[in-house]
Write a protein that holds these residues in place. Structure first.
Motif, short mmCIF file in Angstrom:
data_model
loop_
_atom_site.label_atom_id
_atom_site.label_comp_id
_atom_site.label_asym_id
_atom_site.label_seq_id
_atom_site.Cartn_x
_atom_site.Cartn_y
_atom_site.Cartn_z
N PRO A 1 -6.98 -8.14 4.76
CA PRO A 1 -6.00 -7.18 4.27
C PRO A 1 -6.51 -6.38 3.08
O PRO A 1 -7.35 -6.85 2.30
CB PRO A 1 -4.82 -8.06 3.85
CG PRO A 1 -5.44 -9.37 3.52
CD PRO A 1 -6.62 -9.53 4.45
N THR A 2 -6.01 -5.16 2.95
CA THR A 2 -6.29 -4.33 1.77
C THR A 2 -5.20 -4.61 0.75
O THR A 2 -4.03 -4.35 1.01
CB THR A 2 -6.32 -2.84 2.14
OG1 THR A 2 -7.31 -2.61 3.13
CG2 THR A 2 -6.64 -2.00 0.91
N TRP A 3 -5.58 -5.14 -0.39
CA TRP A 3 -4.62 -5.52 -1.42
C TRP A 3 -4.67 -4.56 -2.60
O TRP A 3 -5.73 -4.01 -2.93
CB TRP A 3 -4.90 -6.93 -1.92
CG TRP A 3 -4.46 -8.02 -0.99
CD1 TRP A 3 -3.63 -7.91 0.07
CD2 TRP A 3 -4.85 -9.39 -1.05
NE1 TRP A 3 -3.45 -9.13 0.68
CE2 TRP A 3 -4.19 -10.05 0.02
CE3 TRP A 3 -5.68 -10.13 -1.88
CZ2 TRP A 3 -4.35 -11.42 0.26
CZ3 TRP A 3 -5.84 -11.49 -1.65
CH2 TRP A 3 -5.17 -12.12 -0.60
N TYR A 4 -3.51 -4.38 -3.23
CA TYR A 4 -3.41 -3.52 -4.40
C TYR A 4 -2.70 -4.27 -5.52
O TYR A 4 -1.77 -5.03 -5.28
CB TYR A 4 -2.63 -2.25 -4.08
CG TYR A 4 -3.33 -1.31 -3.13
CD1 TYR A 4 -4.18 -0.30 -3.60
CD2 TYR A 4 -3.16 -1.44 -1.75
CE1 TYR A 4 -4.82 0.55 -2.72
CE2 TYR A 4 -3.81 -0.59 -0.86
CZ TYR A 4 -4.63 0.40 -1.36
OH TYR A 4 -5.29 1.24 -0.49
N SER B 1 -7.25 -1.12 -6.25
CA SER B 1 -7.53 -1.75 -4.97
C SER B 1 -8.70 -2.70 -5.16
O SER B 1 -9.38 -2.68 -6.18
CB SER B 1 -7.84 -0.71 -3.90
OG SER B 1 -9.02 -0.01 -4.23
N LEU C 1 -0.18 -4.65 9.44
CA LEU C 1 -0.60 -4.21 8.11
C LEU C 1 -0.43 -2.71 7.92
O LEU C 1 -0.83 -2.18 6.87
CB LEU C 1 -2.07 -4.58 7.87
CG LEU C 1 -2.45 -6.06 7.86
CD1 LEU C 1 -3.95 -6.22 7.63
CD2 LEU C 1 -1.67 -6.82 6.80
N ARG C 2 0.12 -2.05 8.93
CA ARG C 2 0.28 -0.59 8.91
C ARG C 2 -1.06 0.11 8.66
O ARG C 2 -1.13 1.15 8.01
CB ARG C 2 1.32 -0.18 7.85
CG ARG C 2 2.70 -0.78 8.11
CD ARG C 2 3.67 -0.50 6.99
NE ARG C 2 3.25 -1.09 5.73
CZ ARG C 2 3.37 -2.37 5.42
NH1 ARG C 2 3.88 -3.23 6.29
NH2 ARG C 2 2.97 -2.82 4.25
N PRO D 1 0.80 -1.23 0.00
CA PRO D 1 0.00 0.00 0.00
C PRO D 1 0.82 1.28 0.00
O PRO D 1 0.46 2.26 -0.65
CB PRO D 1 -0.83 -0.13 1.28
CG PRO D 1 -0.92 -1.60 1.53
CD PRO D 1 0.40 -2.15 1.09
N GLU D 2 1.94 1.26 0.71
CA GLU D 2 2.73 2.48 0.81
C GLU D 2 3.42 2.86 -0.51
O GLU D 2 3.93 3.98 -0.64
CB GLU D 2 3.79 2.34 1.92
CG GLU D 2 4.77 1.20 1.74
CD GLU D 2 4.29 -0.08 2.41
OE1 GLU D 2 5.14 -0.93 2.70
OE2 GLU D 2 3.07 -0.23 2.63
N HIS E 1 -12.39 -6.53 0.38
CA HIS E 1 -11.71 -7.34 1.40
C HIS E 1 -12.29 -8.75 1.42
O HIS E 1 -13.01 -9.13 2.36
CB HIS E 1 -11.82 -6.67 2.76
CG HIS E 1 -11.20 -5.31 2.81
ND1 HIS E 1 -11.88 -4.16 2.48
CD2 HIS E 1 -9.95 -4.93 3.13
CE1 HIS E 1 -11.08 -3.12 2.62
NE2 HIS E 1 -9.89 -3.55 3.01
N TYR F 1 -3.54 -0.99 6.82
CA TYR F 1 -4.16 -1.29 5.52
C TYR F 1 -4.92 -2.62 5.60
O TYR F 1 -4.48 -3.65 5.07
CB TYR F 1 -3.11 -1.33 4.42
CG TYR F 1 -2.46 0.01 4.16
CD1 TYR F 1 -3.12 0.98 3.42
CD2 TYR F 1 -1.19 0.29 4.66
CE1 TYR F 1 -2.53 2.21 3.18
CE2 TYR F 1 -0.59 1.53 4.43
CZ TYR F 1 -1.27 2.48 3.69
OH TYR F 1 -0.67 3.71 3.46
N GLY F 2 -6.06 -2.58 6.25
CA GLY F 2 -6.89 -3.77 6.39
C GLY F 2 -8.00 -3.51 7.38
O GLY F 2 -8.10 -2.41 7.96
#
Length: 524
Positions: A482-485, A260, A301-302, A245-246, A263, A304-305
């Motif tokens: 998790p948030t996936w990209y 993106s 996940l910082r 994500p970053e 979920h 992102y989820g």
């Protein structure tokens, strides 16, 4: 020979993390490569592939189903049209005329009938054909599938997931898993298999130029293992890959397309239900209350989820219903639950009948940070946990064979039909998904009823009750979604399939994006 040499060059450069450029600085024509850190997902035949989603996905480029999905929902595939008949319950499919297999033989309704008969003799974990009682070939291009009773998820779970097999090849095959020569990959899909290299996780597909829905826009496409997806994508060694994500904004600034997705993947803590105390509800609830899920998402996940629901389905699912049973972070409550099982806290840890409670937590390298976080969380309530890191395929096998105490494992499928909950609880992969949990009769009845209920409103109520029951029983502890990209070079109009590919694979690589007019398959 020249193409093979080019692919070998590409493979060497991918493994080195470099791009493919000509001496003059211009780009040399090259195949479209998708990077994958996991690598091999099994031989790409309908039976020999790894049973998880990425294995099925690779086979989907070679084989077609009766219907398929795009960003909006169901679309024709081998069948141009279909209709439901209520009495007796049945579906009639009319096949596209002129479809041929990769070897030039015609595809007919007899291949569809053969496939169902063959899969009943050789069950596949992705397709449950028990609802089909009889198959009637009405003419060379029309087949009628009669059901034993109404079956709500039929279109997604069977018609949209079952690969149709060429009868002239498979009718002599007695062991479909061991059948792994070139003929096993002869399908009716938009691509043919050109090369498979297990050691490099390499799958090379070439366009089937006489494909019945039009010649694919990319002449060659492949999947290959990469050590670092972001480095490989930025170095143009691959043209598409999952990205952290970053890195999203940086990639957009460099001209990459970044997408993106919902979920529809969940990471869970599995319990071995054949061992004490993991088989005890109080123990599972104790561990649930020892983990601060929002902080877990923030730290591993910082941010992102999403923290997972104990009812398994995510808020992104159209079938989601927030269960009343919740397990807020409460270490003191966790300790009381352990005491209720007869354990006594000592300086060494929790003791019962003179034995120290010490458990092993299995994880794959991808979830090493999550494993460390859980270990610390359990240590904070005095529980001794030892970590062991293994390859994801070994982890799945050990969980399946009940050779574990605790394990970190995840799966997709959460955006598709809620029949997936049945698969998780009672299907062929239930051991891998829930660690040997045996649902009580009440849950089994709910699962059965939701499959046979065609009225959507009534089915929603049943699925809500199932989520509540899962949250109460807590057969596994869902941790996060998790948030996936996906990052890619923009050449192919990848889109997210409604509900996920087939029965819910949460990735972008739908073969429809490679067909003429693919841009119209994306949502407006």
């Amino acid at each position: 020979m020249a193409k093979r040499s080019l692919w070998l060059t590409v493979l060497i450069l991918v493994l080195a993390g470099a791009g493919l450029l000509s001496a003059g600085g211009g780009a040399t024509p090259r195949p479209y490569l998708i990077g994958d850190p996991q690598g091999d997902w099994g031989f790409p035949s309908p039976f020999a592939h790894n049973p998880r989603g990425p294995g099925y996905l690779r086979v989907s480029f070679l084989f077609d189903t009766l219907i398929w999905k795009d960003a909006r929902g169901f679309i024709p595939a081998l069948a141009d049209s279909w209709e439901y008949q209520a009495s007796p319950p049945a579906y009639v499919f009319r096949l596209h005329p002129g479809v041929i297999w990769h070897d030039g033989q015609p595809l007919t309704a007899r291949d569809v009938a053969f496939t169902i008969d063959y899969l009943k003799k050789h069950p596949h974990p992705w397709v449950d054909l028990r609802p089909i009682s009889t198959v009637e070939v009405l003419d060379p291009l029309t087949v009628r599938l009669v059901l034993s009773q109404p079956y709500a998820p039929f279109l997604e779970e069977i018609a949209g997931t079952m690969f149709i097999l060429p009868r002239h090849i498979w009718e002599q095959v007695e062991d479909p898993i061991r059948f792994q020569d070139a003929r096993a990959c002869v399908g009716s899909g938009p691509y043919r298999l050109a090369e498979y290299r297990r050691e490099h996780g390499l799958y090379r597909f070439v366009a089937f130029e006489t494909y019945y829905r039009g010649k694919p826009t990319a002449s060659e496409i492949g999947f290959v293992q990469v050590g670092n997806e972001l480095v490989a994508l930025k170095g143009k060694a691959v043209q598409a890959a999952a990205v952290p994500p970053e890195a999203v904004q940086e990639l957009k600034d460099q001209g990459f397309t970044v997408l993106s997705q919902p979920h529809f993947f969940c990471l869970k803590l599995l319990f071995n239900h054949h061992k004490f105390p993991q088989q005890e509800l109080a123990f599972r609830r104790a561990l649930a209350q020892a983990v601060n899920l929002p902080d877990l998402v923030a730290q591993t996940l910082r941010g992102y989820g999403l923290p997972a629901s104990p009812g398994l389905l995510p808020p992104d699912s159209p079938w989601y219903c927030a269960p009343q049973a919740r397990y807020p972070f409460d270490p003191a409550a966790a300790a009381r639950l352990l005491e209720s099982l007869g354990y006594r806290r000592t300086p060494e840890g929790w003791m019962r009948d003179g034995h120290l409670l010490a458990l092993e937590l299995l994880s794959s390298p991808a979830y090493a940070r999550v494993a460390e976080y859980l270990k610390k969380s359990f240590q904070n309530i005095g529980l001794t946990v030892h970590l062991r890191q293994v390859d994801h395929t070994i982890l799945d096998q050990r969980v399946k064979n009940q050779q574990f105490d605790l394990a970190l494992s995840g799966h997709g499928g959460l955006g598709g039909d809620p029949k997936f909950i049945n698969d998780v609880c009672t299907g062929p992969l239930a051991r891998e998904f829930l660690g040997g949990y045996q649902p009580p009769p009440k849950m089994v009845q709910l699962l059965t009823d939701q499959l046979q209920t065609l009225d959507e409103a009534k089915r929603r109520l049943l699925v809500a009750r199932i989520q509540e029951q899962l949250a109460y029983e807590l057969p596994a502890l869902p941790l996060f979604y998790p948030t996936w990209y996906l990052g890619h070079d923009g050449r192919i109009p990848w889109f997210f399939t409604r509900g996920g590919i087939a029965k819910g694979i949460p990735v972008y690589f739908n073969k429809v994006a490679l067909l003429p007019g693919a841009a119209s398959a994306s949502p407006p």
